[in-house]
Design an enzyme around this catalytic site. Sequence first.
Site, short mmCIF file in Angstrom:
data_model
loop_
_atom_site.label_atom_id
_atom_site.label_comp_id
_atom_site.label_asym_id
_atom_site.label_seq_id
_atom_site.Cartn_x
_atom_site.Cartn_y
_atom_site.Cartn_z
N VAL A 31 72.07 -19.59 14.29
CA VAL A 31 70.68 -19.39 14.86
C VAL A 31 70.91 -18.42 16.32
CG1 VAL A 31 69.55 -19.39 13.12
CG2 VAL A 31 69.37 -20.96 14.96
N ALA A 35 75.42 -22.18 26.90
CA ALA A 35 76.00 -22.91 27.53
C ALA A 35 76.54 -24.37 27.48
CB ALA A 35 75.74 -22.37 29.05
N VAL A 39 73.27 -24.16 18.15
CA VAL A 39 72.30 -24.14 17.23
C VAL A 39 71.98 -23.00 15.86
CG1 VAL A 39 69.96 -24.66 16.01
CG2 VAL A 39 70.66 -24.44 18.97
N ASP A 154 61.26 -25.48 32.60
CA ASP A 154 61.77 -24.24 32.45
C ASP A 154 60.84 -23.86 31.56
OD1 ASP A 154 63.68 -22.21 32.60
OD2 ASP A 154 64.47 -23.58 30.48
#
Length: 366
Positions: A31, A35, A39, A154
């Site tokens: 999926v 870096a 997954v 983030d």
Amino acid sequence: MSVSITKKFYKLDINRTEWEIPDIYQDLQPVGSGAYGQVSKAVVRGTNMHVAIKKLARPFQSAVHAKRTYRELRLLKHMDHENVIGLLDIFHPHPANGSLENFQQVYLVTHLMDADLNNIIRMQHLSDDHVQFLVYQILRGLKYIHSAGVIHRDLKPSNIAVNEDCELRILDFGLARPTENEMTGYVATRWYRAPEIMLNWMHYDQTVDIWSVGCIMAELITRRTLFPGTDHIHQLNLIMEMLGTPPAEFLKKISSESARSYIQSLPPMKGRSFKNVFKNANPLAIDLLEKMLELDAEKRITAEEALSHPYLEKYAEPSVEQTSPPYDHSFEDMDLPVDKWKELIYKEVTNFKPPPSYAQVLKDVK
């Protein structure tokens, strides 16, 4: 896709990378990758439950990689909230061997979510009620994260996952750091980054995440990125055009002389009316946006305060807006060789206990 079965684990090739996983995880499909790992989604054998499995890339390549692996593992293990991604399972091949020498790979199993907010924004217009519910859940998750003493740093639409029932989880803690540490460098995607990070103020706090939520909320309402800067300077200019140039008292708080000088060199800007920018938005949504997109971090609303804002009154339920025990981040000051980080990671992996509900799933499968 080649498969070779061993007693409990089996090997398969996904995007030219070998995976070795327990046979309770079947039908793997890639999926995403980045870096720091790949997954795949998988089905838990004998059930219709889908999970996400992340294979960490080169977890022990260097001390920096190993510390990052340890950080991600510790943060995920700590988080226990329905609006925050948490760990269901951790595994590594050759567990029976029990040898550090054979401990080379780490796999993390989490909930599989149907889509992220990027997908949602692109696919459909959201009603005001949808926006309320999504923003409420983001803030509920953030209150929990912040109460642990953690800043996400983030937050962006692609780091917020949603399932078909509009239930939301905040993802990607690999870059998060404790609030007490001084932090530098490139972290958040520029468009959602608080100005105080961009201006490289050393001491920023948890409200950097609130700025990001404001940018995300604006995008949920308009389906357009609020501050699509092409670089740091353009980004700052877009923010100033929207909010106006700050007063002298605010400039005194900026520790970076170059940032201060640049802002002082800009022509005075009055800023735009939020009512004109968000013409058809709920007035209460506009009021909350103004409190989130406050240039002065000291005046910016907190997650807990935002949860009690009238815009979210329909969903607010303080009794279920729980806080977290403090997160132990003492390891952040440790400067260890790879082997020592590896030992710590191995200990975390072997000590892990799945959440009770998932432990029952695993027990039933076996």
